[in-house]
Structures are given as structure tokens and as C-alpha cells.
Design a protein around this motif. Structure first.
Motif, PDB file in Angstrom:
ATOM      1  N   GLY A  48       0.808  -1.206   0.000  1.00  0.00           N
ATOM      2  CA  GLY A  48       0.000   0.000   0.000  1.00  0.00           C
ATOM      3  C   GLY A  48       0.836   1.247   0.000  1.00  0.00           C
ATOM      4  N   SER A  49       0.468   2.175   0.852  1.00  0.00           N
ATOM      5  CA  SER A  49       1.230   3.415   0.948  1.00  0.00           C
ATOM      6  C   SER A  49       2.382   3.211   1.917  1.00  0.00           C
ATOM      7  CB  SER A  49       0.332   4.547   1.437  1.00  0.00           C
ATOM      8  OG  SER A  49      -0.218   4.222   2.695  1.00  0.00           O
ATOM      9  N   THR A  50       3.556   3.231   1.382  1.00  0.00           N
ATOM     10  CA  THR A  50       4.752   3.062   2.211  1.00  0.00           C
ATOM     11  C   THR A  50       5.402   4.411   2.438  1.00  0.00           C
ATOM     12  OG1 THR A  50       5.156   0.815   1.423  1.00  0.00           O
ATOM     13  CG2 THR A  50       7.028   2.014   2.336  1.00  0.00           C
ATOM     14  N   GLY A  51       5.609   4.746   3.685  1.00  0.00           N
ATOM     15  CA  GLY A  51       6.232   6.021   3.986  1.00  0.00           C
ATOM     16  C   GLY A  51       7.741   5.953   3.872  1.00  0.00           C
ATOM     17  N   ALA A  52       8.301   4.895   4.434  1.00  0.00           N
ATOM     18  CA  ALA A  52       9.754   4.763   4.434  1.00  0.00           C
ATOM     19  C   ALA A  52      10.134   3.312   4.644  1.00  0.00           C
ATOM     20  CB  ALA A  52      10.368   5.619   5.537  1.00  0.00           C
ATOM     21  N   MET A  53      11.377   3.030   4.281  1.00  0.00           N
ATOM     22  CA  MET A  53      11.948   1.710   4.587  1.00  0.00           C
ATOM     23  C   MET A  53      13.243   1.926   5.334  1.00  0.00           C
ATOM     24  SD  MET A  53      11.108  -0.683   1.340  1.00  0.00           S
ATOM     25  CE  MET A  53      11.557  -2.130   2.315  1.00  0.00           C
ATOM     26  N   GLY A  54      13.594   0.945   6.130  1.00  0.00           N
ATOM     27  CA  GLY A  54      14.781   1.128   6.938  1.00  0.00           C
ATOM     28  C   GLY A  54      15.513  -0.156   7.215  1.00  0.00           C
ATOM     29  N   TRP A  55      16.671   0.005   7.808  1.00  0.00           N
ATOM     30  CA  TRP A  55      17.485  -1.109   8.278  1.00  0.00           C
ATOM     31  C   TRP A  55      17.801  -0.894   9.756  1.00  0.00           C
ATOM     32  CZ3 TRP A  55      18.669  -5.367   5.412  1.00  0.00           C
ATOM     33  CH2 TRP A  55      18.512  -5.293   4.034  1.00  0.00           C
ATOM     34  N   PHE A  56      17.633  -1.939  10.524  1.00  0.00           N
ATOM     35  CA  PHE A  56      18.050  -1.984  11.916  1.00  0.00           C
ATOM     36  C   PHE A  56      19.023  -3.146  12.063  1.00  0.00           C
ATOM     37  CE2 PHE A  56      15.214   0.741  14.584  1.00  0.00           C
ATOM     38  CZ  PHE A  56      14.481   1.308  13.558  1.00  0.00           C
ATOM     39  N   ARG A  57      19.706  -3.192  13.184  1.00  0.00           N
ATOM     40  CA  ARG A  57      20.575  -4.325  13.480  1.00  0.00           C
ATOM     41  C   ARG A  57      20.520  -4.648  14.957  1.00  0.00           C
ATOM     42  NH1 ARG A  57      26.509  -1.479  12.405  1.00  0.00           N
ATOM     43  NH2 ARG A  57      26.541  -0.176  14.292  1.00  0.00           N
ATOM     44  N   GLN A  58      20.818  -5.901  15.241  1.00  0.00           N
ATOM     45  CA  GLN A  58      20.815  -6.358  16.623  1.00  0.00           C
ATOM     46  C   GLN A  58      21.992  -7.280  16.851  1.00  0.00           C
ATOM     47  OE1 GLN A  58      17.100  -8.069  17.915  1.00  0.00           O
ATOM     48  NE2 GLN A  58      17.606  -7.720  20.061  1.00  0.00           N
ATOM     49  N   ALA A  59      22.870  -6.863  17.725  1.00  0.00           N
ATOM     50  CA  ALA A  59      24.031  -7.669  18.099  1.00  0.00           C
ATOM     51  C   ALA A  59      23.654  -8.547  19.287  1.00  0.00           C
ATOM     52  CB  ALA A  59      25.199  -6.761  18.444  1.00  0.00           C
ATOM     53  N   PRO A  60      24.372  -9.635  19.497  1.00  0.00           N
ATOM     54  CA  PRO A  60      24.069 -10.519  20.621  1.00  0.00           C
ATOM     55  C   PRO A  60      24.069  -9.769  21.948  1.00  0.00           C
ATOM     56  CG  PRO A  60      25.622 -11.571  19.142  1.00  0.00           C
ATOM     57  CD  PRO A  60      25.482 -10.158  18.666  1.00  0.00           C
ATOM     58  N   GLY A  61      22.996  -9.950  22.706  1.00  0.00           N
ATOM     59  CA  GLY A  61      22.913  -9.337  24.017  1.00  0.00           C
ATOM     60  C   GLY A  61      22.571  -7.868  24.022  1.00  0.00           C
ATOM     61  N   LYS A  62      22.304  -7.307  22.847  1.00  0.00           N
ATOM     62  CA  LYS A  62      21.992  -5.883  22.755  1.00  0.00           C
ATOM     63  C   LYS A  62      20.607  -5.665  22.173  1.00  0.00           C
ATOM     64  CE  LYS A  62      26.746  -4.226  22.377  1.00  0.00           C
ATOM     65  NZ  LYS A  62      27.672  -3.329  21.628  1.00  0.00           N
ATOM     66  N   GLU A  63      20.100  -4.459  22.341  1.00  0.00           N
ATOM     67  CA  GLU A  63      18.809  -4.125  21.772  1.00  0.00           C
ATOM     68  C   GLU A  63      18.943  -3.836  20.273  1.00  0.00           C
ATOM     69  OE1 GLU A  63      16.666  -2.100  25.686  1.00  0.00           O
ATOM     70  OE2 GLU A  63      17.078  -0.912  23.901  1.00  0.00           O
ATOM     71  N   ARG A  64      17.826  -3.988  19.591  1.00  0.00           N
ATOM     72  CA  ARG A  64      17.810  -3.663  18.168  1.00  0.00           C
ATOM     73  C   ARG A  64      18.005  -2.150  18.006  1.00  0.00           C
ATOM     74  NH1 ARG A  64      13.407  -6.685  14.527  1.00  0.00           N
ATOM     75  NH2 ARG A  64      14.324  -8.323  15.832  1.00  0.00           N
ATOM     76  N   GLU A  65      18.893  -1.780  17.096  1.00  0.00           N
ATOM     77  CA  GLU A  65      19.203  -0.369  16.938  1.00  0.00           C
ATOM     78  C   GLU A  65      19.044   0.086  15.493  1.00  0.00           C
ATOM     79  OE1 GLU A  65      23.254   0.498  17.981  1.00  0.00           O
ATOM     80  OE2 GLU A  65      24.092  -0.652  16.312  1.00  0.00           O
ATOM     81  N   PHE A  66      18.717   1.345  15.345  1.00  0.00           N
ATOM     82  CA  PHE A  66      18.524   1.959  14.038  1.00  0.00           C
ATOM     83  C   PHE A  66      19.847   2.048  13.286  1.00  0.00           C
ATOM     84  CE2 PHE A  66      16.814   4.724  10.898  1.00  0.00           C
ATOM     85  CZ  PHE A  66      17.741   5.733  10.688  1.00  0.00           C
ATOM     86  N   VAL A  67      19.792   1.782  11.982  1.00  0.00           N
ATOM     87  CA  VAL A  67      20.970   1.915  11.129  1.00  0.00           C
ATOM     88  C   VAL A  67      20.744   3.015  10.086  1.00  0.00           C
ATOM     89  CG1 VAL A  67      22.450   0.777   9.434  1.00  0.00           C
ATOM     90  CG2 VAL A  67      21.631  -0.495  11.443  1.00  0.00           C
TER      91      VAL A  67
END
Length: 124
Positions: A29-48
Motif C-alpha cells: 500500500g502506501s509506504t512512507g519509508a523503509m529502513g534497516w536496523f541491526r541487533q548484536a548478541p545481548g543488545k537491543e535492536r538499533e537503528f541503522v
């Protein structure tokens, strides 16, 4: 049903380059944006990085600015992440994501659909 499938992960050495792709299918449908995040072992998912679907405006985390580039191909419903000068601390599972609303998102809660991720492992 919206599906996001990442590809391109792998094992790299410090200083190497690697490109990730994310193919989107289904009623996006209507997509505003696309993104990439990453998550290292033992850490929270973070914005890239993120890119608006129509205008192509971009935003990057400070940790990757100048090394990573996000881009898109609307006709192919694909978003890319080119990663240069990789560091061991870039090791993580990288996730592709879609934001329905307009504007660039930056937090996990700003995005609506997620892929399963692809592993990027950097060695020194």
C-alpha cells in the motif's frame, strides 16, 4: 500479507564491503519509508538507516554515517544497504523494515513490518 526478505549477509573482514538487499512483496500500500536496523548478541535492536519511499530522503545512525549507504528501487520493491569499511562492531543480524506513515522513522516503534534478518559477521 506483507513479506520482507533480506539477503546478502555473510562473513567479512575489517575494511571489507558488503551489500544487503531487501525484497518486499504483498500489499504494501502506501509506504512512507523503509529502513534497516541491526541487533548484536545481548543488545537491543538499533537503528541503522532509513529512506523515504517517494522522495528518497535518508537518515543514518552516527555509527554508520559516511560508511553505509541506503538506497531503493521502487520498481523492484527493493531497498539496499551498501556497507563499506566494515568494522568488527558492525557484527549483527540486520533487519529490513517498513514504515507506513510518512516521514523517516528512527525507533523500532516507528516501523510496522519486519523481515527475519540476515547475519553480518565482521572479523578483525
Amino acid at each position: 500479507q506483507v513479506q520482507l526478505v533480506e539477503s546478502g549477509g555473510g562473513l567479512v573482514q575489517a575494511g571489507d564491503s558488503l551489500g544487503l538487499s531487501c525484497l518486499v512483496s504483498g500489499p504494501i500500500g502506501s509506504t512512507g519509508a523503509m529502513g534497516w536496523f541491526r541487533q548484536a548478541p545481548g543488545k537491543e535492536r538499533e537503528f541503522v538507516a532509513a529512506i523515504t519511499w517517494r522522495s528518497g530522503n535518508t537518515n543514518y545512525a552516527d555509527s554508520v554515517k559516511g560508511r553505509f549507504t541506503i538506497s531503493k528501487d521502487n520498481a523492484k520493491s527493493t531497498v539496499y544497504l551498501q556497507m563499506n569499511r566494515l568494522k568488527p562492531e558492525d557484527t549483527a543480524v540486520y533487519y529490513c523494515t517498513i514504515r507506513r506513515e510518512t516521514g523517516l522513522g528512527i525507533t523500532v516503534g516507528d516501523f510496522d513490518y519486519w523481515g527475519r534478518g540476515t547475519q553480518v559477521t565482521g572479523s578483525s
